[in-house]
Design a protein around this motif. Structure first.
Motif, PDB file in Angstrom:
ATOM      1  N   GLY A 266       0.769  -1.231   0.000  1.00 52.14           N
ATOM      2  CA  GLY A 266       0.000   0.000   0.000  1.00 52.14           C
ATOM      3  C   GLY A 266       0.799   1.279   0.000  1.00 52.14           C
ATOM      4  O   GLY A 266       0.276   2.318  -0.403  1.00 52.14           O
ATOM      5  N   ILE A 267       2.054   1.238   0.440  1.00 53.06           N
ATOM      6  CA  ILE A 267       2.814   2.488   0.503  1.00 53.06           C
ATOM      7  C   ILE A 267       3.824   2.637  -0.638  1.00 53.06           C
ATOM      8  O   ILE A 267       4.477   3.672  -0.736  1.00 53.06           O
ATOM      9  CB  ILE A 267       3.531   2.651   1.863  1.00 53.06           C
ATOM     10  CG1 ILE A 267       4.526   1.527   2.128  1.00 53.06           C
ATOM     11  CG2 ILE A 267       2.519   2.734   2.991  1.00 53.06           C
ATOM     12  CD1 ILE A 267       5.391   1.796   3.336  1.00 53.06           C
ATOM     13  N   VAL A 268       3.938   1.627  -1.496  1.00 53.73           N
ATOM     14  CA  VAL A 268       4.887   1.744  -2.615  1.00 53.73           C
ATOM     15  C   VAL A 268       4.275   1.258  -3.923  1.00 53.73           C
ATOM     16  O   VAL A 268       4.904   0.488  -4.661  1.00 53.73           O
ATOM     17  CB  VAL A 268       6.209   0.980  -2.326  1.00 53.73           C
ATOM     18  CG1 VAL A 268       7.055   1.702  -1.309  1.00 53.73           C
ATOM     19  CG2 VAL A 268       5.913  -0.461  -1.882  1.00 53.73           C
ATOM     20  N   PHE A 285      -5.634   3.930  -3.304  1.00 55.81           N
ATOM     21  CA  PHE A 285      -5.474   4.420  -1.935  1.00 55.81           C
ATOM     22  C   PHE A 285      -4.591   5.655  -1.902  1.00 55.81           C
ATOM     23  O   PHE A 285      -4.939   6.682  -1.311  1.00 55.81           O
ATOM     24  CB  PHE A 285      -4.883   3.332  -1.035  1.00 55.81           C
ATOM     25  CG  PHE A 285      -4.152   3.888   0.157  1.00 55.81           C
ATOM     26  CD1 PHE A 285      -4.846   4.559   1.154  1.00 55.81           C
ATOM     27  CD2 PHE A 285      -2.768   3.778   0.254  1.00 55.81           C
ATOM     28  CE1 PHE A 285      -4.166   5.104   2.241  1.00 55.81           C
ATOM     29  CE2 PHE A 285      -2.086   4.317   1.333  1.00 55.81           C
ATOM     30  CZ  PHE A 285      -2.785   4.982   2.336  1.00 55.81           C
ATOM     31  N   VAL A 286      -3.412   5.579  -2.526  1.00 51.39           N
ATOM     32  CA  VAL A 286      -2.468   6.697  -2.492  1.00 51.39           C
ATOM     33  C   VAL A 286      -3.061   7.935  -3.166  1.00 51.39           C
ATOM     34  O   VAL A 286      -2.930   9.063  -2.664  1.00 51.39           O
ATOM     35  CB  VAL A 286      -1.129   6.300  -3.153  1.00 51.39           C
ATOM     36  CG1 VAL A 286      -0.234   7.521  -3.348  1.00 51.39           C
ATOM     37  CG2 VAL A 286      -0.410   5.262  -2.289  1.00 51.39           C
ATOM     38  N   LYS A 287      -3.718   7.733  -4.288  1.00 53.44           N
ATOM     39  CA  LYS A 287      -4.320   8.864  -5.006  1.00 53.44           C
ATOM     40  C   LYS A 287      -5.339   9.585  -4.124  1.00 53.44           C
ATOM     41  O   LYS A 287      -5.346  10.826  -4.041  1.00 53.44           O
ATOM     42  CB  LYS A 287      -4.994   8.362  -6.284  1.00 53.44           C
ATOM     43  CG  LYS A 287      -5.666   9.464  -7.098  1.00 53.44           C
ATOM     44  CD  LYS A 287      -6.345   8.887  -8.342  1.00 53.44           C
ATOM     45  CE  LYS A 287      -7.062   9.980  -9.129  1.00 53.44           C
ATOM     46  NZ  LYS A 287      -7.748   9.417 -10.333  1.00 53.44           N
ATOM     47  N   GLY A 296       3.281  12.537  -0.173  1.00 54.64           N
ATOM     48  CA  GLY A 296       4.158  11.936   0.824  1.00 54.64           C
ATOM     49  C   GLY A 296       3.502  11.617   2.151  1.00 54.64           C
ATOM     50  O   GLY A 296       4.184  11.196   3.088  1.00 54.64           O
ATOM     51  N   THR A 297       2.190  11.789   2.268  1.00 47.69           N
ATOM     52  CA  THR A 297       1.529  11.553   3.552  1.00 47.69           C
ATOM     53  C   THR A 297       1.030  10.120   3.729  1.00 47.69           C
ATOM     54  O   THR A 297       0.570   9.764   4.809  1.00 47.69           O
ATOM     55  CB  THR A 297       0.329  12.508   3.717  1.00 47.69           C
ATOM     56  OG1 THR A 297      -0.555  12.357   2.598  1.00 47.69           O
ATOM     57  CG2 THR A 297       0.791  13.952   3.806  1.00 47.69           C
ATOM     58  N   SER A 302      -2.863   3.884   7.273  1.00 49.35           N
ATOM     59  CA  SER A 302      -3.979   4.419   6.493  1.00 49.35           C
ATOM     60  C   SER A 302      -4.432   3.424   5.441  1.00 49.35           C
ATOM     61  O   SER A 302      -5.632   3.286   5.168  1.00 49.35           O
ATOM     62  CB  SER A 302      -3.575   5.732   5.820  1.00 49.35           C
ATOM     63  OG  SER A 302      -3.100   6.650   6.771  1.00 49.35           O
ATOM     64  N   ALA A 303      -3.472   2.716   4.835  1.00 51.32           N
ATOM     65  CA  ALA A 303      -3.826   1.718   3.831  1.00 51.32           C
ATOM     66  C   ALA A 303      -4.640   0.582   4.447  1.00 51.32           C
ATOM     67  O   ALA A 303      -5.550   0.042   3.808  1.00 51.32           O
ATOM     68  CB  ALA A 303      -2.570   1.175   3.160  1.00 51.32           C
TER      69      ALA A 303
END
Length: 379
Positions: A266-268, A285-287, A296-297, A302-303
């Motif tokens: 989820g973070i990469v 998710f990132v979008k 960068g938050t 969160s994911a």
């Protein structure tokens, strides 16, 4: 995937759940550490909650976020209050001891819990709890595989003196007992509230292990990272998935360079191969998250909450056919349908729920990262 993202109506924790909501509203109580030692974990999770849709399955969501202040007693009080006021589902907490304290009450009340902390199984006391996080056993296996691949022969351990730290130590000891595994040469512990781990870092560094595993969370993981660097420790440093946050990178600074962090897709998402099953959901998710809170938050926590939303969008429409919100039939349907999900790709990996397995993610989920240039790089 185009997930609707209007802000859900959040109420202050002091308000009751019953309030003026329509009888058909689906009521979700959320307990997170918005203050205290684990607030760097809880705040990003609360931010993702605010991106939940207003409705699922045609019924409005009523979500109440309560601060458990990183205190198991407060978390248990929140769980009791939620159930007394008719919650259909409870989410939280992210802190392992708090999640476990909540689970015992929610099991008695027969209210489903989507826990965000990796507490150990509580036989007979957690049948209504689902861990929406990666099990220490799963992540420890990924760390051990990397240790073996890297030729590490000796290992030190520096972890929280609580259920999260001890859970990791238990799982690592199982793996270290296998033939050809590294030798554990030293174990040190510290409290989440400690302002220094200099003494523990000095003891570990003096044993000169090839690698040290740090078991801490968020910004708290930066404290031992810096302490080991200050003692000129030259071996590898591994961190658990609870350290996969911008707070860790920011607070550890240059001392984080070269650290290994077991994490989740989820973070990469940008670094995942095109065929990775979690890539499109992680990108979504990132979008959504960084579109709301800035570049960068993103955070692994969160994911996990985004994945809670995905699960709810799978089970709520079906549960509504079996019972009305606010009834035991609806709560039972939520539990049973969650158990029946089977393998499901989500942002942080692949869910693996079943009646006999209430841990969310399966073996395809871990990703090993390395800190390079102040950012995450898939190793």
């Amino acid at each position: 995937m185009n997930t609707p993202r209007p802000l859900v109506r959040l109420m202050l924790a002091a308000l009751t759940l019953s309030g003026s909501a329509a009888q058909a509203d689906i009521t979700i109580g959320v307990s997170l550490p918005l203050t205290g030692a684990a607030s760097s974990l809880g705040i990003p999770m609360a931010n993702q909650i605010k991106l939940f849709p207003e409705q699922i399955g045609g019924e409005k969501l009523k979500i109440v976020i309560a601060d458990d202040a990183t205190d198991p007693a407060k978390g248990a009080q929140n769980a009791k209050r939620f159930t007394e006021e008719g919650a259909d589902l409870v989410v939280g907490s992210v802190v392992t001891p708090i999640a476990a304290a909540m689970a015992q009450h929610l099991n008695e009340a027969q209210v489903p819990q989507y826990a965000l902390g990796p507490f150990a199984n509580l036989p007979g006391k957690d049948g209504w709890s689902f861990r929406m996080v990666h099990a220490p056993e799963l992540m420890a296996q990924a760390v051990m595989a990397h240790l073996r691949k890297s030729g590490v022969k000796t290992l030190g351990f520096l972890g929280y003196a609580d259920a999260y730290g001890e859970g990791w130590l238990t799982e690592m000891n199982k793996l270290l007992a296998q033939p050809g595994a590294p030798t554990l040469v030293a174990v040190e512990r510290f409290a989440r509230t400690d302002s220094s781990v200099a003494a523990q870092a000095l003891k570990l560094a003096s044993t000169t292990p090839d690698a040290i595993l740090v078991v801490a969370s968020g910004g708290g993981a930066a404290l031992p990272q810096r302490a080991l660097a200050e003692r000129a420790y030259k071996g590898r440093i591994y961190q658990t998935h609870a350290a996969a946050s911008r707070d860790f990178l920011r607070l550890a600074g240059k001392d984080a360079e070269g650290a290994y962090v077991v994490a989740a897709p989820g973070i990469v998402p940008e670094q995942l191969p095109a065929g990775h099953v979690s890539k499109p959901l992680a990108q979504d998710f990132v979008k959504g998250y960084e579109g709301a809170y800035g570049a960068g938050t993103r955070a692994i926590y969160s994911a996990s909450v985004y994945d809670v939303q995905l699960v709810l969008q799978m089970v709520i429409p079906k549960a509504l056919k079996l019972g009305k919100p606010g009834t035991p039939a609806f709560r039972t349907a939520l539990r049973d349908l969650t158990e029946q999900l089977g393998p499901q790709p989500v942002a942080n990996g692949v869910l693996n729920f079943s009646k006999d397995n209430h841990w969310a993610y399966g073996p395809a989920s871990p990703v090993m990262l390395r800190v390079a240039g102040g950012d995450w790089k898939v190793d």
